[in-house]
Write a protein that holds these residues in place. Structure first.
Motif, PDB file in Angstrom:
ATOM      1  N   ALA A 195      41.295  34.963  35.657  1.00  0.00           N
ATOM      2  CA  ALA A 195      40.088  36.248  35.703  1.00  0.00           C
ATOM      3  C   ALA A 195      40.471  36.673  38.055  1.00  0.00           C
ATOM      4  O   ALA A 195      40.256  37.975  38.258  1.00  0.00           O
ATOM      5  N   GLU A 196      40.565  35.463  37.985  1.00  0.00           N
ATOM      6  CA  GLU A 196      41.162  35.824  39.185  1.00  0.00           C
ATOM      7  C   GLU A 196      42.190  36.529  39.546  1.00  0.00           C
ATOM      8  O   GLU A 196      42.186  36.757  40.690  1.00  0.00           O
ATOM      9  N   PHE A 197      43.128  35.383  39.550  1.00  0.00           N
ATOM     10  CA  PHE A 197      44.649  36.254  38.736  1.00  0.00           C
ATOM     11  C   PHE A 197      44.107  38.123  39.540  1.00  0.00           C
ATOM     12  O   PHE A 197      45.037  39.155  39.726  1.00  0.00           O
ATOM     13  N   LYS A 198      43.576  38.303  38.058  1.00  0.00           N
ATOM     14  CA  LYS A 198      43.083  39.871  37.937  1.00  0.00           C
ATOM     15  C   LYS A 198      42.575  40.444  39.441  1.00  0.00           C
ATOM     16  O   LYS A 198      43.179  42.079  39.013  1.00  0.00           O
ATOM     17  N   ARG A 199      41.539  39.808  39.326  1.00  0.00           N
ATOM     18  CA  ARG A 199      41.068  40.218  40.676  1.00  0.00           C
ATOM     19  C   ARG A 199      41.517  40.345  41.914  1.00  0.00           C
ATOM     20  O   ARG A 199      41.566  41.978  42.466  1.00  0.00           O
ATOM     21  N   ARG A 200      42.684  39.894  41.855  1.00  0.00           N
ATOM     22  CA  ARG A 200      43.463  40.027  43.018  1.00  0.00           C
ATOM     23  C   ARG A 200      45.172  40.888  42.908  1.00  0.00           C
ATOM     24  O   ARG A 200      45.556  41.302  43.218  1.00  0.00           O
ATOM     25  N   ALA A 201      44.678  41.434  41.377  1.00  0.00           N
ATOM     26  CA  ALA A 201      45.771  41.900  41.290  1.00  0.00           C
ATOM     27  C   ALA A 201      47.204  41.914  40.762  1.00  0.00           C
ATOM     28  O   ALA A 201      48.073  42.282  41.571  1.00  0.00           O
ATOM     29  N   ILE A 202      47.740  40.823  40.741  1.00  0.00           N
ATOM     30  CA  ILE A 202      48.435  39.542  40.564  1.00  0.00           C
ATOM     31  C   ILE A 202      49.463  39.900  39.109  1.00  0.00           C
ATOM     32  O   ILE A 202      47.752  39.515  38.164  1.00  0.00           O
ATOM     33  N   PRO A 203      50.250  39.791  38.855  1.00  0.00           N
ATOM     34  CA  PRO A 203      50.217  40.546  37.525  1.00  0.00           C
ATOM     35  C   PRO A 203      50.648  39.206  36.910  1.00  0.00           C
ATOM     36  O   PRO A 203      51.569  38.595  37.072  1.00  0.00           O
TER      37      PRO A 203
END
Length: 271
Positions: A16-24
């Motif tokens: 979720a934190e990766f997605k929140r930072r827009a990291i694919p």
């Protein structure tokens, strides 16, 4: 909380934190890989990420960089040496995410949160490992790039990249013809093979069967403007060897595969 449930929660929070930072990112299908997710940096580098739960112990967050499995002799610990690039550690006590490179420690590392009674010069301060301070890591990923002049590999990778598919070396082995891309957000294994034109068929004898699909390059057709030279076919559609017919036969059998149906331009990703 049960350790397995806590591990699942940690993985869900980190994703979720990766997605929140827009990291694919892409996740693995099954539990066969030692990494948990693949993450792409802004420069297009693909990093293998192992997600770990950290816990506070004596003023430090402890990270163990090994896995444990049981055999006839008891519990055996195995390092991730070379199998992952970074660890992303989530500590539930302070709700903070940290990033540690695999090469930075051996079997475990402690990130200090509290001031120690005695300061040492080799203290790993937790704040210096916070995720946003270290992403993206400055890693040399050339070891997994496709440094090759093999025409079959080059043609297959060119076809994949022209379709907008990221390509990197598969960590399973040394063959440069085993590559990984992403399909529908998940890692997709590709075996690039040579095809040979014989008696109106492109014949293929795969060296690798542990794959999701084959990308076939036929050098004999490379100079033909009206005929494709690269083809894509799903693993489940073929046996240990297979062929693609260039011309439509008078009688089409159930196992007949027409090359035109598998041209890479119209059949990627293969159904």
């Amino acid at each position: 909380m049960d350790p397995h449930r806590k591990g699942d929660l940690t993985e869900a929070l980190v994703i979720a934190e990766f997605k929140r930072r827009a990291i694919p990112i892409a996740t693995s299908v099954g539990d066969n890989e030692r990494w948990d997710v693949l993450a792409e940096t802004e420069t297009g580098a693909i990093l293998r990420v192992q997600i770990k739960t950290g816990w506070i112990e004596n003023g430090t967050i402890r990270l163990v960089g090994t896995t444990v499995h049981t055999n006839s002799t008891g519990n055996v610990r195995k390092r991730y040496h070379g199998d992952v690039d970074v660890f992303v550690v989530y500590c539930h006590e302070n709700e903070t995410m940290y990033l540690v490179e695999e090469r930075e420690f051996g079997t475990q590392i402690r990130l200090r949160v509290d001031e120690p009674a005695i300061r040492h010069k080799n203290i790993n301060w937790a704040e210096e490992y916070e995720f946003d301070e270290r992403w993206p890591p400055d890693l040399d990923t050339n070891a997994r790039t496709l440094q090759t002049t093999d025409p079959t590999t080059v043609a297959g990778v060119d076809a994949l990249e022209s379709a907008g598919a990221p390509v990197w070396r598969d960590v399973r082995g040394t063959s440069k013809r085993n590559v990984v891309t992403v399909v529908d957000g998940r890692p997709y294994r590709v075996r690039i093979e040579s095809g040979f034109l014989r008696e109106g068929r492109i014949k293929v004898h795969p060296d690798e069967t542990d794959t999701d699909c084959y990308v076939v390059y036929c050098d004999d057709l490379d100079d033909c403007d009206d005929v494709a030279a690269v083809y894509a076919i799903a693993r489940e559609e073929v046996a240990e060897t297979f062929s693609l017919r260039m011309d439509e036969p008078e009688r089409i059998r159930a196992n007949t595969k027409l090359a035109t149906d598998y041209a890479f331009a119209t059949n990627w990703p293969p159904a």
